[in-house]
Motif scaffolding. Structure first.
Motif, mmCIF file in Angstrom:
data_model
loop_
_atom_site.group_PDB
_atom_site.id
_atom_site.type_symbol
_atom_site.label_atom_id
_atom_site.label_comp_id
_atom_site.label_asym_id
_atom_site.label_seq_id
_atom_site.Cartn_x
_atom_site.Cartn_y
_atom_site.Cartn_z
ATOM 1 N N GLN A 1 -7.809 4.549 2.159
ATOM 2 C CA GLN A 1 -7.764 5.523 3.243
ATOM 3 C C GLN A 1 -6.782 6.643 2.923
ATOM 4 O O GLN A 1 -7.006 7.807 3.257
ATOM 5 N N GLY A 2 -5.693 6.307 2.234
ATOM 6 C CA GLY A 2 -4.645 7.291 1.981
ATOM 7 C C GLY A 2 -4.675 7.921 0.602
ATOM 8 O O GLY A 2 -3.856 8.795 0.314
ATOM 9 N N ALA B 1 0.831 -1.199 0.000
ATOM 10 C CA ALA B 1 0.000 0.000 0.000
ATOM 11 C C ALA B 1 0.866 1.250 0.000
ATOM 12 O O ALA B 1 0.535 2.244 -0.663
ATOM 13 N N GLU B 2 1.971 1.203 0.702
ATOM 14 C CA GLU B 2 2.868 2.352 0.760
ATOM 15 C C GLU B 2 3.414 2.685 -0.627
ATOM 16 O O GLU B 2 3.422 3.845 -1.049
ATOM 17 N N ALA C 1 -5.805 0.287 3.356
ATOM 18 C CA ALA C 1 -4.749 1.288 3.493
ATOM 19 C C ALA C 1 -4.688 2.200 2.266
ATOM 20 O O ALA C 1 -4.502 3.414 2.395
ATOM 21 N N ALA D 1 -6.702 -5.809 3.691
ATOM 22 C CA ALA D 1 -5.859 -4.868 4.432
ATOM 23 C C ALA D 1 -5.146 -3.902 3.484
ATOM 24 O O ALA D 1 -5.024 -2.699 3.770
#
Length: 314
Positions: A125-126, A71-72, A122, A118
């Motif tokens: 949300q970001g 996700a990052e 993430a 998951a």
């Protein structure tokens, strides 16, 4: 109906999609890049940066596609796209290649629904802009998609692009149209169809199935990949326009060949690209197996061009 040009690694890059847009782009709403694989050290390499450079993609709505299980890295990729003017990215959860799925990416992500959930939590949300998802039905069994769709329904996707096969099927067999109909009925996000649309009749059959089920296709869209490589005027035909002519095809092939020749050094890299296109186009030239063999065996551009002239003149 909205129409998209699908991402095909090694084919639908800058040269191909610009040639399609210039000659047949009137009805194409979106173009998708072949996937980028970001990591914490970089977003894209030099070759990829050239593909995504806005100067090389003028006059078309381009959606960069990302292949990652982080996700990052996905959000970092998105943040790098915004300054370039791209307001939408697409997450690849459909690539069936074993080298991709073995790392838990592409369709390989679908075998672990909790990890997928998951990841998407993430990402959404970001996120700063619009994010769509391109997916398969699962790894082994189309029934896996019911659980996967429950996860997708949690998140506000720009759209959900569905190729209705599982990973192990790759591009073999018949797409599971019944599962696509299930998605139309149960998805909270707009749904786009992708897979085995080669002709106007193929899309008509899909639409007839949808009507027969009494379903409403909200914001209908189809993504064309192999069908558009085989016939670059296919979207025009789907939109009710004229069929591809030999002169148009001759002009299109001339354009992409010349631009590949300007891009690469030597005949072989150019031939690698053009031969790959002909692997799809030959389906429209039954009885030309001899000429296709000549294309495949060509080691120099003049040999290739002689074989193409022979096919187009047949």
């Amino acid at each position: 109906m909205r129409y998209y040009l699908a991402p095909l690694e090694g084919i639908t890059g800058t040269i191909f999609r610009n040639a399609v847009n210039e000659q047949f782009g009137e009805h194409i709403d979106k173009f998708f890049t072949p996937f980028f694989v970001p990591c914490h050290k970089r977003t894209a390499g030099r070759k990829e940066e050239k593909e995504i450079d806005p100067k090389n993609n003028q006059g078309l709505y381009l959606v960069p596609q990302v292949l990652t299980d982080s996700a990052e890295d996905c959000l970092r990729f998105e943040s790098k796209m915004h300054p370039l003017g791209y307001q939408e990215i697409n997450i690849n959860l459909g690539c069936p290649s074993g080298t991709v799925t073995s790392k838990g990416r592409g369709a390989g992500f679908l075998k672990d629904p909790d990890r997928l959930d998951a990841f998407l939590a993430a990402v959404y949300q970001g996120k700063a802009g619009r994010i769509s998802v391109k997916t398969r039905l699962g790894m082994e069994d189309p029934e896996e998609f019911k659980r996967i769709l429950e996860i997708y329904n949690k998140y506000p996707m720009e759209e959900l692009i569905i190729h209705p096969r599982v990973q192990k099927e790759a591009y073999r067999g018949v797409p599971h149209a019944d599962v696509f109909l299930y998605a139309l009925k149960n998805s909270r996000n707009p749904v786009c169809y992708n897979g085995d649309i080669w002709t106007v009749e193929d899309l008509q059959r899909l639409e007839e199935m949808i009507r027969a089920e009494g379903l409403e296709w909200r914001d209908p869209a189809v993504m064309l990949g192999r069908g558009m490589v085989a016939n670059p005027a296919l979207i025009r035909e789907l939109a009710g326009g004229e069929k591809l002519t030999r002169e148009e095809l001759r002009s299109f092939l001339r354009t992409v060949t010349d631009r590949y020749a300007a891009e690469f050094s030597g005949d072989m890299p150019v031939l690698h690209k053009t031969k790959e296109i002909w692997n799809y186009m030959i389906r429209h030239f039954p009885g030309c197996e001899k000429q296709l063999k000549a294309i495949r065996k060509a080691k120099h551009l003049p040999e290739y061009e002689d074989a193409v002239r022979s096919i187009l003149g047949s």
